[in-house]
Write a protein that holds these residues in place. Structure first.
Motif, PDB file in Angstrom:
ATOM      1  N   GLU A 167       0.786  -1.224   0.000  1.00  0.00           N
ATOM      2  CA  GLU A 167       0.000   0.000   0.000  1.00  0.00           C
ATOM      3  C   GLU A 167       0.826   1.287   0.000  1.00  0.00           C
ATOM      4  OE1 GLU A 167      -3.165  -0.043  -0.426  1.00  0.00           O
ATOM      5  OE2 GLU A 167      -3.430  -2.205  -0.228  1.00  0.00           O
ATOM      6  N   TRP A 168       2.079   1.237   0.427  1.00  0.00           N
ATOM      7  CA  TRP A 168       2.859   2.462   0.563  1.00  0.00           C
ATOM      8  C   TRP A 168       4.141   2.428  -0.254  1.00  0.00           C
ATOM      9  CZ3 TRP A 168       2.184   7.172   1.123  1.00  0.00           C
ATOM     10  CH2 TRP A 168       3.111   8.059   1.653  1.00  0.00           C
ATOM     11  N   THR A 169       4.682   1.265  -0.493  1.00  0.00           N
ATOM     12  CA  THR A 169       5.856   0.991  -1.340  1.00  0.00           C
ATOM     13  C   THR A 169       7.162   1.561  -0.805  1.00  0.00           C
ATOM     14  OG1 THR A 169       5.706   2.931  -2.816  1.00  0.00           O
ATOM     15  CG2 THR A 169       4.348   1.003  -3.371  1.00  0.00           C
ATOM     16  N   ALA A 170       7.166   2.135   0.397  1.00  0.00           N
ATOM     17  CA  ALA A 170       8.424   2.623   0.951  1.00  0.00           C
ATOM     18  C   ALA A 170       9.228   1.492   1.585  1.00  0.00           C
ATOM     19  CB  ALA A 170       8.159   3.720   1.982  1.00  0.00           C
ATOM     20  N   SER A 171       8.576   0.374   1.844  1.00  0.00           N
ATOM     21  CA  SER A 171       9.258  -0.789   2.425  1.00  0.00           C
ATOM     22  C   SER A 171       9.352  -1.897   1.383  1.00  0.00           C
ATOM     23  CB  SER A 171       8.488  -1.302   3.648  1.00  0.00           C
ATOM     24  OG  SER A 171       8.387  -0.300   4.643  1.00  0.00           O
ATOM     25  N   SER A 241      13.164   5.489  -1.035  1.00  0.00           N
ATOM     26  CA  SER A 241      12.734   4.096  -0.952  1.00  0.00           C
ATOM     27  C   SER A 241      11.574   3.832  -1.902  1.00  0.00           C
ATOM     28  CB  SER A 241      12.312   3.752   0.486  1.00  0.00           C
ATOM     29  OG  SER A 241      13.403   3.861   1.372  1.00  0.00           O
ATOM     30  N   ARG A 242      10.662   4.794  -2.007  1.00  0.00           N
ATOM     31  CA  ARG A 242       9.531   4.630  -2.918  1.00  0.00           C
ATOM     32  C   ARG A 242      10.003   4.667  -4.369  1.00  0.00           C
ATOM     33  NH1 ARG A 242       5.317   9.002  -0.855  1.00  0.00           N
ATOM     34  NH2 ARG A 242       3.929   7.983  -2.344  1.00  0.00           N
ATOM     35  N   ALA A 243      10.968   5.542  -4.659  1.00  0.00           N
ATOM     36  CA  ALA A 243      11.515   5.604  -6.014  1.00  0.00           C
ATOM     37  C   ALA A 243      12.233   4.303  -6.367  1.00  0.00           C
ATOM     38  CB  ALA A 243      12.479   6.778  -6.139  1.00  0.00           C
ATOM     39  N   TYR A 244      12.937   3.717  -5.400  1.00  0.00           N
ATOM     40  CA  TYR A 244      13.606   2.425  -5.623  1.00  0.00           C
ATOM     41  C   TYR A 244      12.585   1.351  -5.993  1.00  0.00           C
ATOM     42  CZ  TYR A 244      15.428  -2.153  -4.353  1.00  0.00           C
ATOM     43  OH  TYR A 244      15.748  -3.489  -4.365  1.00  0.00           O
ATOM     44  N   THR A 248      12.525  -0.645  -9.677  1.00  0.00           N
ATOM     45  CA  THR A 248      12.719  -2.097  -9.698  1.00  0.00           C
ATOM     46  C   THR A 248      11.406  -2.860  -9.888  1.00  0.00           C
ATOM     47  OG1 THR A 248      12.639  -2.120  -7.272  1.00  0.00           O
ATOM     48  CG2 THR A 248      14.818  -2.011  -8.303  1.00  0.00           C
ATOM     49  N   ASN A 249      10.335  -2.132 -10.216  1.00  0.00           N
ATOM     50  CA  ASN A 249       9.025  -2.740 -10.501  1.00  0.00           C
ATOM     51  C   ASN A 249       8.472  -3.536  -9.314  1.00  0.00           C
ATOM     52  OD1 ASN A 249       6.848  -3.092 -12.308  1.00  0.00           O
ATOM     53  ND2 ASN A 249       7.548  -5.141 -12.832  1.00  0.00           N
ATOM     54  N   GLN A 250       8.697  -3.028  -8.115  1.00  0.00           N
ATOM     55  CA  GLN A 250       8.141  -3.652  -6.920  1.00  0.00           C
ATOM     56  C   GLN A 250       6.983  -2.843  -6.341  1.00  0.00           C
ATOM     57  OE1 GLN A 250      11.028  -5.471  -4.079  1.00  0.00           O
ATOM     58  NE2 GLN A 250      12.594  -4.448  -5.318  1.00  0.00           N
ATOM     59  N   SER A 251       6.686  -1.711  -6.951  1.00  0.00           N
ATOM     60  CA  SER A 251       5.630  -0.842  -6.442  1.00  0.00           C
ATOM     61  C   SER A 251       4.280  -1.281  -6.996  1.00  0.00           C
ATOM     62  CB  SER A 251       5.913   0.610  -6.837  1.00  0.00           C
ATOM     63  OG  SER A 251       4.933   1.468  -6.317  1.00  0.00           O
ATOM     64  N   LYS A 252       3.292  -1.385  -6.141  1.00  0.00           N
ATOM     65  CA  LYS A 252       1.946  -1.782  -6.551  1.00  0.00           C
ATOM     66  C   LYS A 252       0.961  -0.619  -6.431  1.00  0.00           C
ATOM     67  CE  LYS A 252       2.589  -6.655  -5.426  1.00  0.00           C
ATOM     68  NZ  LYS A 252       2.085  -7.823  -4.662  1.00  0.00           N
ATOM     69  N   ARG A 253       0.831  -0.095  -5.232  1.00  0.00           N
ATOM     70  CA  ARG A 253      -0.054   1.035  -4.988  1.00  0.00           C
ATOM     71  C   ARG A 253       0.644   2.013  -4.053  1.00  0.00           C
ATOM     72  NH1 ARG A 253      -3.299  -3.471  -4.652  1.00  0.00           N
ATOM     73  NH2 ARG A 253      -3.053  -3.560  -2.404  1.00  0.00           N
ATOM     74  N   ILE A 273       1.508   0.854 -11.304  1.00  0.00           N
ATOM     75  CA  ILE A 273       2.873   1.281 -11.632  1.00  0.00           C
ATOM     76  C   ILE A 273       3.609   0.093 -12.252  1.00  0.00           C
ATOM     77  CG2 ILE A 273       4.992   2.361 -10.806  1.00  0.00           C
ATOM     78  CD1 ILE A 273       3.473   3.196  -8.300  1.00  0.00           C
ATOM     79  N   LYS A 274       4.160   0.291 -13.410  1.00  0.00           N
ATOM     80  CA  LYS A 274       4.944  -0.741 -14.078  1.00  0.00           C
ATOM     81  C   LYS A 274       6.241  -0.126 -14.597  1.00  0.00           C
ATOM     82  CE  LYS A 274       2.121  -4.285 -13.812  1.00  0.00           C
ATOM     83  NZ  LYS A 274       2.500  -5.527 -13.077  1.00  0.00           N
TER      84      LYS A 274
END
Length: 397
Positions: A167-171, A241-244, A248-253, A273-274
């Protein structure tokens, strides 16, 4: 008749070879570990194990008992620490249910490869547990904090990490086998989520910490540790961290806010996000291309803005791209200064031109520092929510 005798003999042989429950472990004889922490104490390892208290599971709802018990011991090797720990526990420790491994920041700075070997080699450990770094504290302190919502703190750390990633993509989540592969891969660095204690750690150890509607002590994920080879060399802040995760295509929402033309903020829920990374080798030099596609919806408007106008949506799209571009560029530059390729640019070069990669893999750090990645970002606002106009616009001056 001979065939029947042979078949019978084969069946009897198979039955004799079946071991049944030879490796069974009775619950009354084992102590189930849910979390493991590793600190460095002088020249020794300090191992901390968070063990489920079986009494808290069998107690009636009205009765209260501490859900976990935390034990620790020291040793020149982790194997020694584990064996020494048995002198404090009346049962054999069962490590197959570990959810989380906590490594102290001090140990991470000195190097984690020696501590990982025991965890990877031992047949009692599975490789599907997540790894985190205890930021500004010790693993022992962190595993001793009582947490709300989840009876077992290790489960709380695991579940909150999974939720934050989605949900946050910082982790980010990284398992022990993934961490091991990143460490031994030439030119590859990685990141591990950092977690820290907010509040007085002494209060957090008490069961009183979960007797309040607002726990005075809590655990919070805070940035990502940059691991180069096997050592912590720096930290990514929340935006980095969110930009990373995006690169690396690990971000969902996720969620961001953009600036309105006349001041104020407008919130955006990022729904999709892709990203793709590919490399090209030209004139004996590598080039990295990052293509990112993102879609978002307006979640809240805190300024006077007309969402019915095409020009307004175009403005928000450009702000969206500007926001993503700035964060991604800053994150890449930061890791280049550290010489830590956490994005897998080297792997992209390897896929594009294996012969060239074999020439540069031993000094990829220098090549990585000189890269100027090409960023192509396409970010669009797709929806404006269930309200047609902003409530702010409807307010009378």
């Amino acid at each position: 008749m001979k065939s029947f005798i042979r078949l019978t003999a084969c069946l009897l042989t198979i039955v004799l070879l079946l071991s049944g429950c030879w490796s069974r472990k009775e619950l009354n004889d084992i102590a189930i570990a849910e979390g493991v922490g590793i600190d460095i104490s002088g020249e020794q390892f300090e191992l901390t194990v968070q063990i489920v208290n079986p009494g808290s599971v069998t107690k009636a709802k009205g009765e209260h008992e501490i859900p976990v018990i935390v034990y620790s011991s020291k040793g020149d090797t982790l194997s020694e620490a584990v064996k020494r720990l048995t002198s404090s526990i009346s049962r054999k420790i069962y490590f197959a249910h570990i959810r989380i491994l906590v490594i102290s920041e001090e140990l991470a700075k000195k190097g984690i490869v020696n501590s990982m070997d025991y965890l990877m080699r031992g047949n009692e450990f599975r490789s599907d547990f997540n790894v985190v770094v205890a930021r500004e504290g010790t693993a022992k302190e962190l595993l001793s904090v009582m947490t709300p919502l989840e009876k077992v703190p290790a489960n709380y750390i695991f579940n909150s990490l999974e939720a934050a990633k989605k949900e946050w993509t910082a982790s980010v989540t990284i398992q022990i086998d993934q961490l091991s592969n990143a460490i031994v891969t030439p030119g590859k660095s990685t990141v591990i989520s950092g977690i820290q204690i907010i509040g007085d750690q002494k209060v957090g150890k008490s069961k009183k910490n979960i007797d309040y509607s607002g726990p005075p002590v809590r655990l919070k994920y805070s940035g990502n540790a940059i691991i180069k080879r096997d050592k912590l060399v720096g930290w990514l802040n929340e935006y980095e961290s969110r930009a990373y995760s995006v690169i690396t295509n690990q971000s969902k929402r996720s969620a961001i806010h953009l600036n309105c033309p006349e001041g104020g903020n407008i919130g955006i829920d990022v729904a999709r996000i892709k990203s793709k990374i590919h490399a090209v080798v030209r004139n004996d030099k590598p080039e990295i291309f990052i293509e990112t596609r993102a879609e978002g919806n307006v979640s809240d408007v805190e300024c006077k803005i007309d969402l019915f106008k095409v020009e307004t949506i175009d403005y928000l799209d450009k702000q969206f791209v500007k926001f993503a571009l700035a964060n991604m560029e800053n994150t890449i530059k930061k890791t280049q200064k550290l010489g830590a390729d956490i994005f897998g640019f080297g792997e992209a070069v390897h896929r594009a031109n294996p012969k060239y990669w074999n020439k540069v893999k031993n000094n990829w750090e220098e090549h990585f520092k000189q890269l100027e990645p090409h960023l192509n970002i396409d970010a669009k606002i797709r929806g404006t929510g269930t309200l047609g106009d902003s409530v702010v616009n409807d307010m009378k001056e």
